[in-house]
Design a protein around this motif. Structure first.
Motif, PDB file in Angstrom:
ATOM      1  N   PHE A 133       0.802  -1.216   0.000  1.00  0.00           N
ATOM      2  CA  PHE A 133       0.000   0.000   0.000  1.00  0.00           C
ATOM      3  C   PHE A 133       0.841   1.276   0.000  1.00  0.00           C
ATOM      4  N   ILE A 134       1.955   1.281   0.691  1.00  0.00           N
ATOM      5  CA  ILE A 134       2.797   2.484   0.681  1.00  0.00           C
ATOM      6  C   ILE A 134       3.413   2.680  -0.697  1.00  0.00           C
ATOM      7  N   GLN A 135       3.872   1.587  -1.321  1.00  0.00           N
ATOM      8  CA  GLN A 135       4.412   1.679  -2.687  1.00  0.00           C
ATOM      9  C   GLN A 135       3.343   2.157  -3.667  1.00  0.00           C
ATOM     10  N   SER A 136       2.141   1.593  -3.548  1.00  0.00           N
ATOM     11  CA  SER A 136       1.054   1.983  -4.439  1.00  0.00           C
ATOM     12  C   SER A 136       0.666   3.449  -4.227  1.00  0.00           C
ATOM     13  N   GLY A 137       0.607   3.877  -2.987  1.00  0.00           N
ATOM     14  CA  GLY A 137       0.304   5.278  -2.687  1.00  0.00           C
ATOM     15  C   GLY A 137       1.363   6.215  -3.242  1.00  0.00           C
ATOM     16  N   TYR A 138       2.619   5.828  -3.078  1.00  0.00           N
ATOM     17  CA  TYR A 138       3.728   6.622  -3.612  1.00  0.00           C
ATOM     18  C   TYR A 138       3.595   6.783  -5.125  1.00  0.00           C
ATOM     19  N   GLU A 139       3.311   5.680  -5.810  1.00  0.00           N
ATOM     20  CA  GLU A 139       3.173   5.735  -7.269  1.00  0.00           C
ATOM     21  C   GLU A 139       1.981   6.588  -7.693  1.00  0.00           C
ATOM     22  N   LYS A 140       0.911   6.544  -6.923  1.00  0.00           N
ATOM     23  CA  LYS A 140      -0.248   7.387  -7.247  1.00  0.00           C
ATOM     24  C   LYS A 140       0.104   8.867  -7.121  1.00  0.00           C
ATOM     25  N   VAL A 141       0.845   9.214  -6.098  1.00  0.00           N
ATOM     26  CA  VAL A 141       1.235  10.614  -5.890  1.00  0.00           C
ATOM     27  C   VAL A 141       2.220  11.058  -6.966  1.00  0.00           C
ATOM     28  N   MET A 142       3.229  10.253  -7.220  1.00  0.00           N
ATOM     29  CA  MET A 142       4.289  10.650  -8.150  1.00  0.00           C
ATOM     30  C   MET A 142       3.831  10.643  -9.617  1.00  0.00           C
ATOM     31  N   TYR A 143       2.865   9.802  -9.947  1.00  0.00           N
ATOM     32  CA  TYR A 143       2.404   9.681 -11.333  1.00  0.00           C
ATOM     33  C   TYR A 143       0.895   9.899 -11.414  1.00  0.00           C
ATOM     34  N   TRP A 144       0.432  10.916 -10.706  1.00  0.00           N
ATOM     35  CA  TRP A 144      -1.006  11.182 -10.593  1.00  0.00           C
ATOM     36  C   TRP A 144      -1.680  11.307 -11.961  1.00  0.00           C
TER      37      TRP A 144
END
Length: 127
Positions: free
Chosen positions: A17-28
């Motif tokens: 979940f932290i990796q997925s959240g990070y990717e959502k923020v960085m590649y919104w």
């Protein structure tokens, strides 16, 4: 190390979940563009950014609770935060599953079940 299985599952969920959240923020914008196409034939088609934001918040809450749950299990054998991390993980995964089923992406839905099983296991172990 009585709770090693719970700790390992909580680490799995935290990383997921932290990796997925990070990717959502960085590649919104990339995510929004892809998901608009993915949900173009569903009733979510006009709500993709809001739905993605809700999912991001739930993923981050789930991941953080899982990390704190690991620490709590290691420090004082407490189960509260790990249990909440597992519960929030299940809720997050059910949201994702609903979206995949709505989009008729059955392979994607099947993949989510792979994560759901250990999440339910950790809820069972820590409750």
């Amino acid at each position: 190390m009585f709770n090693i299985a719970s700790i390992l599952v909580l680490v799995l969920l935290a990383v997921t979940f932290i990796q997925s959240g990070y990717e959502k923020v960085m590649y919104w914008s990339d995510n929004v563009t892809w998901l608009k196409e993915h949900f173009s034939k569903t009733r979510l088609k006009n709500h993709v950014p809001l739905a993605l934001f809700h999912l991001l918040v739930l993923e981050l809450i789930s991941g953080i609770l899982c990390v704190v749950g690991c620490i709590q299990l290691l420090v004082n054998n407490g189960r509260t935060f790990g249990l909440y991390g597992g519960i929030f993980s299940c809720i997050t995964l059910i949201m994702m599953l609903f979206g995949q089923r709505l989009a008729k992406d059955y392979d994607g839905a099947r993949t989510i079940i792979i994560y759901f099983i250990p999440a339910v296991m950790v809820v069972y172990w820590l409750s």
